[in-house]
Motif scaffolding. Structure first.
Motif, PDB file in Angstrom:
ATOM      1  N   ILE A  52      37.313  33.924  49.368  1.00  0.00           N
ATOM      2  CA  ILE A  52      36.958  32.978  48.301  1.00  0.00           C
ATOM      3  C   ILE A  52      36.137  33.688  47.217  1.00  0.00           C
ATOM      4  CG2 ILE A  52      35.578  30.902  47.775  1.00  0.00           C
ATOM      5  CD1 ILE A  52      36.468  29.840  50.557  1.00  0.00           C
ATOM      6  N   ALA A  53      35.208  34.548  47.637  1.00  0.00           N
ATOM      7  CA  ALA A  53      34.393  35.283  46.662  1.00  0.00           C
ATOM      8  C   ALA A  53      35.277  36.184  45.808  1.00  0.00           C
ATOM      9  CB  ALA A  53      33.342  36.108  47.394  1.00  0.00           C
ATOM     10  N   SER A  54      36.205  36.870  46.453  1.00  0.00           N
ATOM     11  CA  SER A  54      37.106  37.766  45.720  1.00  0.00           C
ATOM     12  C   SER A  54      37.929  36.966  44.707  1.00  0.00           C
ATOM     13  CB  SER A  54      38.024  38.489  46.711  1.00  0.00           C
ATOM     14  OG  SER A  54      39.043  39.154  46.020  1.00  0.00           O
ATOM     15  N   ALA A  55      38.459  35.835  45.157  1.00  0.00           N
ATOM     16  CA  ALA A  55      39.278  35.009  44.269  1.00  0.00           C
ATOM     17  C   ALA A  55      38.434  34.500  43.092  1.00  0.00           C
ATOM     18  CB  ALA A  55      39.872  33.836  45.041  1.00  0.00           C
ATOM     19  N   ALA A  56      37.213  34.062  43.376  1.00  0.00           N
ATOM     20  CA  ALA A  56      36.361  33.506  42.322  1.00  0.00           C
ATOM     21  C   ALA A  56      36.018  34.569  41.284  1.00  0.00           C
ATOM     22  CB  ALA A  56      35.090  32.927  42.944  1.00  0.00           C
ATOM     23  N   VAL A  57      35.574  35.738  41.749  1.00  0.00           N
ATOM     24  CA  VAL A  57      35.183  36.812  40.821  1.00  0.00           C
ATOM     25  C   VAL A  57      36.386  37.245  39.992  1.00  0.00           C
ATOM     26  CG1 VAL A  57      34.390  39.210  40.685  1.00  0.00           C
ATOM     27  CG2 VAL A  57      33.260  37.602  42.235  1.00  0.00           C
ATOM     28  N   ASN A  58      37.523  37.447  40.641  1.00  0.00           N
ATOM     29  CA  ASN A  58      38.703  37.911  39.906  1.00  0.00           C
ATOM     30  C   ASN A  58      39.215  36.851  38.932  1.00  0.00           C
ATOM     31  OD1 ASN A  58      39.539  40.689  40.761  1.00  0.00           O
ATOM     32  ND2 ASN A  58      39.279  39.733  42.771  1.00  0.00           N
ATOM     33  N   PHE A  59      39.085  35.593  39.311  1.00  0.00           N
ATOM     34  CA  PHE A  59      39.492  34.517  38.406  1.00  0.00           C
ATOM     35  C   PHE A  59      38.626  34.542  37.132  1.00  0.00           C
ATOM     36  CE2 PHE A  59      38.860  30.103  36.955  1.00  0.00           C
ATOM     37  CZ  PHE A  59      40.151  29.840  36.536  1.00  0.00           C
ATOM     38  N   LEU A  60      37.316  34.673  37.340  1.00  0.00           N
ATOM     39  CA  LEU A  60      36.400  34.705  36.189  1.00  0.00           C
ATOM     40  C   LEU A  60      36.662  35.928  35.309  1.00  0.00           C
ATOM     41  CD1 LEU A  60      33.092  33.523  37.893  1.00  0.00           C
ATOM     42  CD2 LEU A  60      34.504  32.270  36.252  1.00  0.00           C
ATOM     43  N   LEU A  61      36.875  37.074  35.961  1.00  0.00           N
ATOM     44  CA  LEU A  61      37.170  38.291  35.183  1.00  0.00           C
ATOM     45  C   LEU A  61      38.483  38.130  34.416  1.00  0.00           C
ATOM     46  CD1 LEU A  61      36.157  40.991  37.823  1.00  0.00           C
ATOM     47  CD2 LEU A  61      35.012  40.551  35.655  1.00  0.00           C
ATOM     48  N   GLY A  62      39.464  37.484  35.054  1.00  0.00           N
ATOM     49  CA  GLY A  62      40.750  37.234  34.394  1.00  0.00           C
ATOM     50  C   GLY A  62      40.568  36.349  33.178  1.00  0.00           C
ATOM     51  N   ARG A  63      39.682  35.324  33.324  1.00  0.00           N
ATOM     52  CA  ARG A  63      39.390  34.436  32.198  1.00  0.00           C
ATOM     53  C   ARG A  63      38.772  35.230  31.039  1.00  0.00           C
ATOM     54  NH1 ARG A  63      39.403  28.579  32.653  1.00  0.00           N
ATOM     55  NH2 ARG A  63      41.537  28.388  33.394  1.00  0.00           N
ATOM     56  N   LEU A  64      37.838  36.116  31.406  1.00  0.00           N
ATOM     57  CA  LEU A  64      37.169  36.937  30.382  1.00  0.00           C
ATOM     58  C   LEU A  64      38.186  37.857  29.690  1.00  0.00           C
ATOM     59  CD1 LEU A  64      33.891  37.951  32.283  1.00  0.00           C
ATOM     60  CD2 LEU A  64      34.102  36.323  30.399  1.00  0.00           C
ATOM     61  N   LEU A  65      39.095  38.409  30.476  1.00  0.00           N
ATOM     62  CA  LEU A  65      40.085  39.330  29.913  1.00  0.00           C
ATOM     63  C   LEU A  65      41.072  38.624  28.982  1.00  0.00           C
ATOM     64  CD1 LEU A  65      40.966  41.602  32.964  1.00  0.00           C
ATOM     65  CD2 LEU A  65      40.011  42.367  30.801  1.00  0.00           C
ATOM     66  N   SER A  66      41.368  37.372  29.318  1.00  0.00           N
ATOM     67  CA  SER A  66      42.362  36.662  28.512  1.00  0.00           C
ATOM     68  C   SER A  66      41.754  36.102  27.217  1.00  0.00           C
ATOM     69  CB  SER A  66      42.997  35.528  29.320  1.00  0.00           C
ATOM     70  OG  SER A  66      42.004  34.614  29.685  1.00  0.00           O
ATOM     71  N   GLY A  67      40.432  36.154  27.094  1.00  0.00           N
ATOM     72  CA  GLY A  67      39.766  35.629  25.896  1.00  0.00           C
ATOM     73  C   GLY A  67      39.887  36.584  24.717  1.00  0.00           C
ATOM     74  N   ASP A  68      39.381  36.106  23.584  1.00  0.00           N
ATOM     75  CA  ASP A  68      39.471  36.880  22.350  1.00  0.00           C
ATOM     76  C   ASP A  68      38.253  37.818  22.262  1.00  0.00           C
ATOM     77  OD1 ASP A  68      40.459  37.737  20.024  1.00  0.00           O
ATOM     78  OD2 ASP A  68      39.737  36.036  18.819  1.00  0.00           O
ATOM     79  N   ARG A  69      38.424  39.012  22.799  1.00  0.00           N
ATOM     80  CA  ARG A  69      37.306  39.963  22.830  1.00  0.00           C
ATOM     81  C   ARG A  69      37.773  41.315  22.308  1.00  0.00           C
ATOM     82  NH1 ARG A  69      36.447  36.513  26.839  1.00  0.00           N
ATOM     83  NH2 ARG A  69      34.339  35.661  26.921  1.00  0.00           N
ATOM     84  N   SER A  70      36.810  42.178  21.992  1.00  0.00           N
ATOM     85  CA  SER A  70      37.166  43.499  21.473  1.00  0.00           C
ATOM     86  C   SER A  70      37.833  44.324  22.571  1.00  0.00           C
ATOM     87  CB  SER A  70      35.899  44.221  20.993  1.00  0.00           C
ATOM     88  OG  SER A  70      35.113  44.549  22.128  1.00  0.00           O
ATOM     89  N   ALA A  71      38.613  45.331  22.157  1.00  0.00           N
ATOM     90  CA  ALA A  71      39.333  46.185  23.120  1.00  0.00           C
ATOM     91  C   ALA A  71      38.353  46.867  24.054  1.00  0.00           C
ATOM     92  CB  ALA A  71      40.160  47.218  22.345  1.00  0.00           C
ATOM     93  N   ARG A  72      37.233  47.296  23.488  1.00  0.00           N
ATOM     94  CA  ARG A  72      36.235  48.004  24.293  1.00  0.00           C
ATOM     95  C   ARG A  72      35.638  47.083  25.375  1.00  0.00           C
ATOM     96  NH1 ARG A  72      32.502  52.391  23.276  1.00  0.00           N
ATOM     97  NH2 ARG A  72      30.604  52.009  24.453  1.00  0.00           N
ATOM     98  N   THR A  73      35.321  45.852  24.953  1.00  0.00           N
ATOM     99  CA  THR A  73      34.760  44.894  25.922  1.00  0.00           C
ATOM    100  C   THR A  73      35.773  44.604  27.030  1.00  0.00           C
ATOM    101  OG1 THR A  73      33.668  43.887  24.044  1.00  0.00           O
ATOM    102  CG2 THR A  73      33.617  42.651  26.106  1.00  0.00           C
ATOM    103  N   ARG A  74      37.009  44.405  26.612  1.00  0.00           N
ATOM    104  CA  ARG A  74      38.060  44.086  27.600  1.00  0.00           C
ATOM    105  C   ARG A  74      38.244  45.245  28.577  1.00  0.00           C
ATOM    106  NH1 ARG A  74      42.893  43.339  25.905  1.00  0.00           N
ATOM    107  NH2 ARG A  74      43.471  41.726  27.387  1.00  0.00           N
ATOM    108  N   LYS A  75      38.168  46.470  28.017  1.00  0.00           N
ATOM    109  CA  LYS A  75      38.304  47.653  28.868  1.00  0.00           C
ATOM    110  C   LYS A  75      37.179  47.694  29.904  1.00  0.00           C
ATOM    111  CE  LYS A  75      39.749  52.412  28.170  1.00  0.00           C
ATOM    112  NZ  LYS A  75      39.979  53.432  27.143  1.00  0.00           N
ATOM    113  N   CYS A  76      35.973  47.383  29.417  1.00  0.00           N
ATOM    114  CA  CYS A  76      34.809  47.377  30.327  1.00  0.00           C
ATOM    115  C   CYS A  76      34.978  46.312  31.416  1.00  0.00           C
ATOM    116  CB  CYS A  76      33.528  47.099  29.544  1.00  0.00           C
ATOM    117  SG  CYS A  76      33.011  48.490  28.551  1.00  0.00           S
ATOM    118  N   ILE A  77      35.465  45.148  31.002  1.00  0.00           N
ATOM    119  CA  ILE A  77      35.661  44.057  31.989  1.00  0.00           C
ATOM    120  C   ILE A  77      36.705  44.476  33.022  1.00  0.00           C
ATOM    121  CG2 ILE A  77      36.481  41.677  32.289  1.00  0.00           C
ATOM    122  CD1 ILE A  77      35.420  41.153  29.405  1.00  0.00           C
ATOM    123  N   PHE A  78      37.772  45.076  32.516  1.00  0.00           N
ATOM    124  CA  PHE A  78      38.835  45.517  33.434  1.00  0.00           C
ATOM    125  C   PHE A  78      38.290  46.574  34.401  1.00  0.00           C
ATOM    126  CE2 PHE A  78      42.500  48.482  34.198  1.00  0.00           C
ATOM    127  CZ  PHE A  78      43.124  47.679  35.137  1.00  0.00           C
TER     128      PHE A  78
END
Lengths: 461, 392
Positions: A52-78
């Motif tokens: 559940i923890a893995s799913a929750a963290v990855n879901f949130l990171l996926g949400r962050l990645l799909s948002g409108d953010r700079s390439a650098r920020t997205r790279k860091c999130i990934f």
């Protein structure tokens, strides 16, 4: 709870499908998620928190990645997402191995910490990385229920098949459940169950009965042959069950096996064995490293990295590293020498390939490097008490028919015969399928209540 | 047509799953499995403090309490036998339908513990100890399962056990296994063991008892003239009168032939013989409660044909050939020899250490005025219970 256990078959399955079919379509995903959580909790009640923890963290990171953010920020999130997943897998799966290796290198004698290995962690972690990579590249979006099902759906959570979120997402929104599809799923499920219970588990008694290192040459070869078949029927049986259950719910999961023991090279073998894992490494490791469109030294480097990781994915031990690198080296040789394109009789190719695959299973099945060396030695007579003994003769007498049946079952022969019958006499083929489903289910039940059920071999990876 | 077969498949599949699930809920739980000779898992108590154990218990419960499980086990056995398997349910099956068990090797530590326990007990009690190595079925008949059964362990067990006992001071070894191997070939041995049982029949047991009695005479515990012979007993052939349910056949749900050769002997005059299940005279029982409980019935097994594995019982025979009083420590191989020793000794106390924990050996020997202790165990059985009992 294994897919081929009595409690799953006669408890979980009827309860789930009764509710699933009775519910309106819009509630089915939620019901599937709840039952998937219950399924996992039954098999691994404490480690469900990790899932559940893995799913929750990855879901949130996926949400962050799909948002409108700079390439650098997205790279860091990934990168953070990848680190999280590698750390999760590393802590639970590799802590003991790393600890032992470091202690051994430093000459220290310490007991390695023992952490529980969450059920299916290798599979769901790879699913998560796949999701993050695709979200990073293509900004895919997922809802909480859909993503949770992608990570936790009960037919796939333990042993896959691995798939991309994009391939599952449309099926989560719209899928058809009709009688033919459900019956097809049932047939596939029962075939998988039969492969696991009637063949793999029975052959498992041969490989286990002959011992970790059999006493004789015949015993070593017989044990290896039995293990080779057991592994295939065990894992492909599980995949059939997963695909069948998916079919019963209206899902289509990717195929994982295409008669791997009919391969004519190791490269060919990996296009047929655990196809979705090969595709994962190809898409997320091999291609990013440069793939095959590069210099020969880099090609060799890329291949060896991929196969080292493939070995380590299968288990935290030097035998798995050896197994992975063995396959990597053979594939390098095949590619560099262009062996697949050379004119070599297909029979010779097949025999050589099968010997290499079987040799590979020796480290794969061994508990340590010492055991592996002893097994290899025994296969060629070193340290053997003789060519054959009563135990090897007994197993050969009792299980040769099953080994031959299993060997035929590794080929497309039966499938082709069934297809031909289906084309010429569809009604008869349909009736035979129905009868075979019932007969095999009852036969599997007889074997299961006799307590011969063993957890899937691949589940431990 | 496709739709019809599809619907049939769905109905059959879910019908079987739901039907069995409902039957499992409705039918009462079974207590034990005859074929497996074990207690079945009872409905688990939902103790949430250990979730892993809880789910594991439910998994076991679902398997153990599956509807008609005993019949399904029988189907499994039938399938195994139909395939002509030579090893199934931990049992060797010969082409002639003989059942033999897996030969285990005795460990060095168990032999050392036995020797030290025997020496200690013989020293403390001060009476002669005779340890009879009884020939287990594999000893005599492993050739029937060749080349699939390696008799190596069985044969080395005998020599190792014999050497160990010979090294124990105050203990005499009666090598009944050696006598059998010397005197009887496989054909004769086939008449002395049950085909589908772990044990020998009355004929084999009688020959063994004769061999032990001869050893006792050599040791001076009895006189040579006291040794009972075949015609001192009443012999019957029960073959065809009853079905014999061998304990190894039970593993196969009695699917193998129950038409066994059943020789039977008993003491000729039982009127003055008394049986007790207590050390003192408080619990006197009838012979029919102790010996051959199943005689006259349509089904017999090893326990109902001879004596059961009681923890303790004793027999008094005023008309016995010898006035000696012996204590027999035994396993189930002794059971068919009870009448032989009843004929021989005026008093016989019989203890199965697996089921007896009451009075320590030394105290018992003194209280019952025992003249000699005879240990009767088949040669693969160096039991921890015996060692525990000898150590007091």
């Amino acid at each position: 709870m294994g897919l081929g256990s009595i409690i799953f078959l006669y408890g979980f399955c009827p309860a789930f499908f009764l509710i699933y079919y009775l519910l309106p379509k819009r509630f089915r995903n939620a019901a599937l998620l709840l039952f998937s959580l219950a399924f996992y909790a039954w098999g691994d009640p404490y480690c469900i928190c990790v899932l559940i923890a893995s799913a929750a963290v990855n879901f949130l990171l996926g949400r962050l990645l799909s948002g409108d953010r700079s390439a650098r920020t997205r790279k860091c999130i990934f990168a953070a997402g990848c680190c999280f997943n590698i750390l999760l897998l590393g802590v639970f799966k590799y802590t003991g191995f790393i600890f032992r290796t470091v202690c051994s290198a430093l000459g220290i004698e310490r007991t390695a910490p023992v952490l529980p290995l969450p059920m299916g962690i290798s599979f769901y972690t790879f699913q998560a990385v796949s999701f993050l990579a695709d979200a990073y590249r293509r900004r895919i979006k997922a809802g909480p229920v859909g993503f949770s099902l992608y990570m936790m759906m009960f037919p796939r959570v333990m042993q896959g098949p691995l798939m991309r979120y994009e391939d599952l997402a449309p099926q989560l929104d719209a899928r058809t459940v009709d009688a033919e599809r459900v019956a097809g799923g049932i047939f596939r499920f029962v075939i998988g169950l039969a492969k696991k219970v009637l063949i793999a588990d029975v052959l498992g008694t041969v490989s286990a009965g002959l011992g970790a290192v059999p006493d004789t040459v015949a015993g070593a070869w017989l044990g290896l042959a039995a293990y080779t078949l057991q592994l295939y029927f065990d894992f492909s049986g599980y995949t059939d069950m997963a695909l069948g259950l998916g079919g019963m719910m209206g899902f289509t999961f990717p195929e994982n096996f295409r008669y791997p023991y009919c391969s004519r090279s190791i490269s060919d073998f990996w296009r047929r064995w655990h196809i979705t894992l090969g595709a994962w490494f190809r898409d997320y490791v091999y291609f990013p490293l440069g793939g095959s469109r590069t210099t020969k030294p880099k090609l060799v480097r890329n291949l060896l990295i991929v196969w080292l990781l493939t070995g380590l994915w299968h288990g935290a031990g030097w035998t798995f590293v050896i197994w992975g690198l063995f396959h990597g080296v053979v594939i390098c040789i095949e590619k560099l020498a262009g062996l697949e394109k050379r004119k070599i009789p297909s029979g010779v190719r097949h025999i050589v390939c099968m010997f290499l695959v079987m040799f590979g299973w020796v480290p794969f099945r061994s508990a340590g490097v010492g055991e592996m060396s002893a097994y290899f030695a025994r296969m060629f007579g070193a340290g053997a008490v003789g060519a054959v003994d009563s135990t090897a003769l007994l197993y050969l007498h009792d299980y040769l028919p099953l080994i031959l049946i299993a060997a035929v079952g590794c080929t497309p022969l039966v499938s082709k015969l069934c297809s031909r019958l289906g084309e010429k006499r569809p009604a008869l083929a349909g009736a035979l399928r129905c009868a075979a489903t019932v007969l095999l289910l009852l036969l599997c039940t007889v074997f299961l209540v006799n307590s011969t059920y063993q957890p899937q071999l691949y589940a431990r990876f | 047509m496709r739709k019809i077969t599809a619907y049939l498949t769905i109905i059959a599949f879910f019908g079987i799953l739901a039907g069995c699930a409902l039957l499992g809920i409705v039918l009462p739980d079974a207590q034990s499995s005859l074929a497996e000779n074990r207690t079945l898992t009872a409905r688990p108590v939902n103790d949430l403090s250990d979730l892993e154990a809880l789910t594991e218990n439910w998994n076991n419960y679902a398997v153990d309490q599956f509807p008609m499980r005993e019949r399904l086990l029988s189907v499994y056995s039938a399938l195994e036998l139909m395939q002509g398997k030579r090893f199934s349910r931990n049992t060797y099956v010969t082409s002639d339908g003989w059942l033999l068990t897996f030969p285990y090797a005795l460990t060095d530590s168990s032999l050392q513990n036995l020797v030290s326990a025997l020496e200690g007990a013989a020293g403390r009690t001060g009476v002669p100890f005779v340890y009879a190595l009884l020939p287990q079925k594999n000893d005599m008949l492993s050739g029937l399962a060749e080349p699939y059964l390696d008799a190596g362990n069985t044969l080395s067990n005998r020599t190792r056990l014999l050497d160990a006992i010979a090294s124990a001071s105050g203990v005499t070894a009666a090598d009944v296994s050696g006598d059998f191997l010397e005197l009887y070939g496989e054909d004769e041995a086939e008449r002395m063991y049950f085909r589908t049982d772990f044990h020998w029949n009355a004929l084999g047991a009688f020959r063994a008892a004769e061999s032990i009695a001869s050893e006792l005479a050599r040791e001076g515990i009895i006189s040579e003239a006291d040794v009972p012979r075949e015609d001192d007993f009443e012999w019957r052939d029960l073959t065809g009168e009853a079905e014999y349910m061998g304990d190894l056949n039970r593993r196969f749900s009695n699917l193998l032939s129950t038409g066994e050769f059943i020789p039977y002997y008993s003491v000729k005059n039982t009127e003055r013989i008394e049986y007790y299940t207590s050390v003192d005279d408080s619990v006197k029982v009838e012979r029919s409660e102790i010996v051959s409980r199943g005689l006259g019935g349509k089904e017999l097994n090893y326990n109902t044909l001879f004596t059961d594995n009681l923890g303790y019982f004793r027999v008094i025979n005023p008309d016995a050939r010898s006035d000696k009083h012996v204590l027999i420590l035994k396993d189930s191989y002794q059971n068919p020899t009870t009448d032989y020793f009843t004929e021989l000794f005026s008093e016989v106390d019989i203890i199965d250490p697996r089921a007896y924990k009451d009075i320590p050996l030394q105290e018992l020997v003194e209280a019952r005025d025992i003249d000699a202790v005879i240990l009767m165990f088949h040669q693969e059985n160096v039991s921890s219970e015996l060692i525990g009992f000898l150590n007091g």
